[in-house]
Design a protein around this motif. Structure first.
Motif, PDB file in Angstrom:
ATOM      1  N   GLY A  46       0.837  -1.189   0.000  1.00  0.00           N
ATOM      2  CA  GLY A  46       0.000   0.000   0.000  1.00  0.00           C
ATOM      3  C   GLY A  46       0.876   1.245   0.000  1.00  0.00           C
ATOM      4  N   GLY A  47       0.283   2.372  -0.379  1.00  0.00           N
ATOM      5  CA  GLY A  47       1.030   3.630  -0.369  1.00  0.00           C
ATOM      6  C   GLY A  47       0.149   4.815  -0.003  1.00  0.00           C
ATOM      7  N   THR A  48       0.749   5.766   0.681  1.00  0.00           N
ATOM      8  CA  THR A  48       0.144   7.075   0.967  1.00  0.00           C
ATOM      9  C   THR A  48       1.311   8.056   0.899  1.00  0.00           C
ATOM     10  OG1 THR A  48       0.388   6.487   3.304  1.00  0.00           O
ATOM     11  CG2 THR A  48      -1.846   6.385   2.401  1.00  0.00           C
ATOM     12  N   TRP A  49       1.053   9.340   1.205  1.00  0.00           N
ATOM     13  CA  TRP A  49       2.188  10.272   1.302  1.00  0.00           C
ATOM     14  C   TRP A  49       1.979  11.210   2.463  1.00  0.00           C
ATOM     15  CZ3 TRP A  49       2.133  15.639   0.404  1.00  0.00           C
ATOM     16  CH2 TRP A  49       0.967  16.150  -0.171  1.00  0.00           C
ATOM     17  N   CYS A  99       3.710   2.764  -9.085  1.00  0.00           N
ATOM     18  CA  CYS A  99       2.270   2.717  -8.866  1.00  0.00           C
ATOM     19  C   CYS A  99       1.562   2.399 -10.181  1.00  0.00           C
ATOM     20  CB  CYS A  99       1.764   4.011  -8.243  1.00  0.00           C
ATOM     21  SG  CYS A  99       2.150   5.528  -9.096  1.00  0.00           S
ATOM     22  N   ASN A 100       0.290   2.058 -10.089  1.00  0.00           N
ATOM     23  CA  ASN A 100      -0.374   1.505 -11.271  1.00  0.00           C
ATOM     24  C   ASN A 100      -1.435   2.410 -11.904  1.00  0.00           C
ATOM     25  OD1 ASN A 100      -2.369   1.220  -9.375  1.00  0.00           O
ATOM     26  ND2 ASN A 100      -2.839  -0.930  -9.829  1.00  0.00           N
ATOM     27  N   HIS A 101      -1.396   3.690 -11.588  1.00  0.00           N
ATOM     28  CA  HIS A 101      -2.266   4.625 -12.311  1.00  0.00           C
ATOM     29  C   HIS A 101      -1.572   4.972 -13.619  1.00  0.00           C
ATOM     30  CE1 HIS A 101      -5.401   5.759  -9.387  1.00  0.00           C
ATOM     31  NE2 HIS A 101      -4.518   5.288  -8.533  1.00  0.00           N
ATOM     32  N   THR A 102      -1.907   4.249 -14.675  1.00  0.00           N
ATOM     33  CA  THR A 102      -1.124   4.379 -15.913  1.00  0.00           C
ATOM     34  C   THR A 102      -1.204   5.791 -16.495  1.00  0.00           C
ATOM     35  OG1 THR A 102      -3.022   3.397 -16.989  1.00  0.00           O
ATOM     36  CG2 THR A 102      -1.131   1.964 -16.585  1.00  0.00           C
ATOM     37  N   ASP A 103      -2.263   6.533 -16.142  1.00  0.00           N
ATOM     38  CA  ASP A 103      -2.382   7.900 -16.661  1.00  0.00           C
ATOM     39  C   ASP A 103      -1.560   8.904 -15.864  1.00  0.00           C
ATOM     40  OD1 ASP A 103      -4.090   7.232 -14.559  1.00  0.00           O
ATOM     41  OD2 ASP A 103      -5.538   8.817 -15.057  1.00  0.00           O
ATOM     42  N   LEU A 104      -1.127   8.512 -14.653  1.00  0.00           N
ATOM     43  CA  LEU A 104      -0.421   9.459 -13.777  1.00  0.00           C
ATOM     44  C   LEU A 104       0.993   9.003 -13.426  1.00  0.00           C
ATOM     45  CD1 LEU A 104      -3.286  10.261 -11.212  1.00  0.00           C
ATOM     46  CD2 LEU A 104      -2.640  11.596 -13.233  1.00  0.00           C
ATOM     47  N   CYS A 105       1.202   7.684 -13.343  1.00  0.00           N
ATOM     48  CA  CYS A 105       2.487   7.161 -12.857  1.00  0.00           C
ATOM     49  C   CYS A 105       3.402   6.783 -14.006  1.00  0.00           C
ATOM     50  CB  CYS A 105       2.260   5.910 -12.006  1.00  0.00           C
ATOM     51  SG  CYS A 105       1.349   6.203 -10.500  1.00  0.00           S
ATOM     52  N   PRO A 129       2.594  -4.772   3.808  1.00  0.00           N
ATOM     53  CA  PRO A 129       3.585  -3.697   3.728  1.00  0.00           C
ATOM     54  C   PRO A 129       2.977  -2.394   3.227  1.00  0.00           C
ATOM     55  CG  PRO A 129       4.416  -5.694   2.704  1.00  0.00           C
ATOM     56  CD  PRO A 129       2.971  -5.937   2.995  1.00  0.00           C
ATOM     57  N   HIS A 130       3.370  -1.308   3.859  1.00  0.00           N
ATOM     58  CA  HIS A 130       2.837   0.001   3.469  1.00  0.00           C
ATOM     59  C   HIS A 130       3.947   1.040   3.495  1.00  0.00           C
ATOM     60  CE1 HIS A 130      -0.523   2.901   2.952  1.00  0.00           C
ATOM     61  NE2 HIS A 130       0.387   3.720   3.446  1.00  0.00           N
ATOM     62  N   PHE A 131       4.040   1.809   2.403  1.00  0.00           N
ATOM     63  CA  PHE A 131       4.999   2.907   2.292  1.00  0.00           C
ATOM     64  C   PHE A 131       4.264   4.233   2.417  1.00  0.00           C
ATOM     65  CE2 PHE A 131       6.973  -0.576   0.008  1.00  0.00           C
ATOM     66  CZ  PHE A 131       8.333  -0.443   0.237  1.00  0.00           C
ATOM     67  N   ALA A 154      -3.772  10.309  -3.364  1.00  0.00           N
ATOM     68  CA  ALA A 154      -3.568  10.126  -1.914  1.00  0.00           C
ATOM     69  C   ALA A 154      -3.350   8.686  -1.446  1.00  0.00           C
ATOM     70  CB  ALA A 154      -4.687  10.780  -1.101  1.00  0.00           C
ATOM     71  N   VAL A 155      -4.034   7.718  -2.031  1.00  0.00           N
ATOM     72  CA  VAL A 155      -3.859   6.318  -1.615  1.00  0.00           C
ATOM     73  C   VAL A 155      -3.510   5.506  -2.865  1.00  0.00           C
ATOM     74  CG1 VAL A 155      -4.909   4.324  -0.486  1.00  0.00           C
ATOM     75  CG2 VAL A 155      -5.546   6.631   0.237  1.00  0.00           C
ATOM     76  N   TYR A 156      -2.458   4.698  -2.754  1.00  0.00           N
ATOM     77  CA  TYR A 156      -1.914   4.055  -3.952  1.00  0.00           C
ATOM     78  C   TYR A 156      -1.804   2.545  -3.767  1.00  0.00           C
ATOM     79  CZ  TYR A 156      -0.498   8.909  -4.141  1.00  0.00           C
ATOM     80  OH  TYR A 156      -0.519  10.265  -4.091  1.00  0.00           O
TER      81      TYR A 156
END
Ligand SMILES: *[C@@H]1O[C@H](CO)[C@@H](O)[C@H](O)[C@H]1NC(C)=O
Ligand SMILES: *[C@@H]1O[C@H](CO)[C@@H](O)[C@H](O)[C@H]1NC(C)=O
Ligand SMILES: *[C@@H]1O[C@H](CO)[C@@H](O)[C@H](O)[C@H]1NC(C)=O
Ligand SMILES: *[C@@H]1O[C@H](CO)[C@@H](O)[C@H](O)[C@H]1NC(C)=O
Length: 272
Positions: A46-49, A99-105, A129-131, A154-156
């Motif tokens: 998982g991911g956040t910032w 990350c898997n947002h193909t339009d943004l990442c 696991p979370h970053f 915000a959440v990835y």
């Protein structure tokens, strides 16, 4: 830590065996064999910032590295949750994330180093696991021009894998804690290349050639030792470090001078 585990013997045997197996298996470069340590497989996380959009997360963090942005760690960092932070043993470990947002990442990966703990809450609880990434790491993951849009997500869903750390021109360094005194030394270990992590640390006082004494992990990347002779610690002090992932051992000879200065950083001339 009860005993200093010196995996030197068994490890060099394993490394020798690997090199042998690898060279028999068609003269593969050693690099291919290192993947034995650095699993090439991408795993989900998982991911956040957190922190400022252009910041280095918390500007410091639970590993104790202090100011990051102007240091060799830089601003592309992450706070790991417990499965990554590992009670501080995960401090300094380097990963590639994407990350898997193909339009943004970007399709390519971004390097981050664990410098902080994501202590829990909605995202960091549990064994997945979370970053919690710095704003800067999010910018680096984004396709050019999409940095702000990606932060807004915000959440990835991330993919990650461990990689060797690299700090060109920088050797392993020790920052003496401001609370240290002549009998009690506490320090932060910084900028370990390669595996990036620490399994054990020992310290040796001047003029005591048989005198390797274990340091104890306090928290994060902070380790401590107390004089066991009844007198002040006799500098210069040498420090022996073993990494966890590969079992490599280095000795930073005489790295902490006599009359060490609480708050000072001493750079060694060794690196993994
Ligand atoms: C962290 O330390 C605690 C107590 O020292 C232990 O119970 C726990 O298993 C450790 N967690 C990890 C992830 O190593
Ligand atoms: C990213 O992958 C997860 C599963 O790993 C999926 O649930 C999610 O919809 C994907 N997101 C995008 C934007 O493709
Ligand atoms: C040398 O170091 C060892 C291990 O720390 C210690 O037990 C011993 O007392 C030291 N000897 C002297 C003379 O300081
Ligand atoms: C780091 O260590 C290497 C090897 O001992 C040495 O050649 C180099 O000068 C050191 N670099 C710094 C910046 O101290």
């Amino acid at each position: 830590m009860a005993a200093f585990i010196i995996p030197g013997c068994s490890t060099s045997f394993i490394v020798a065996l690997l090199v042998l197996v690898c060279s028999i298996a068609g003269h593969l470069p050693l690099h291919s064999c290192q993947e034995t340590y650095y699993d090439p497989e991408w795993k989900p996380a998982g991911g956040t910032w957190y922190g400022d959009p252009d910041g280095d997360g918390s500007d410091g963090g639970a590993c104790g590295y202090g100011v990051l942005s102007t240091s060799p760690y830089g601003s592309s960092i992450a706070a790991g949750n417990s499965p990554l932070f590992l009670n501080g043993s995960g401090c300094g470990v380097c990963y590639e994330v994407k990350c898997n947002h193909t339009d943004l990442c970007k399709p390519t990966a971004t390097d981050v180093v664990i410098t902080d703990l994501c202590p829990g809450g909605a995202f960091c609880d549990g064994s997945f696991p979370h970053f919690d990434l710095s704003g800067t790491a999010i910018s680096k993951m984004a396709i050019s021009g999409q940095e702000e849009a990606l932060r807004t997500v915000a959440v990835y869903d991330l993919l990650y894998r461990r990689i060797p750390c690299s700090y060109p021109g920088q050797n392993i360094s020790f920052t003496v804690d401001s609370g240290s005194n002549p009998f009690w030394l506490s320090l932060i270990v910084k900028y370990e290349g390669g595996p990036g992590d620490i399994q054990a640390i020992q310290i040796k006082q001047a003029g005591n050639d048989s005198g390797w004494q274990a340091m104890t992990q306090n928290w994060g990347a902070n380790w401590m030792v107390q004089s066991n002779t009844g007198s002040a610690l006799q500098g210069p002090l040498s420090i022996r470090l073993a990494t966890q992932l590969t079992g490599q051992v280095v000795v930073a000879a005489d790295v902490i001078p006599a009359g060490y200065d609480p708050g000072a950083t001493y750079e060694s001339s060794v690196q993994f």
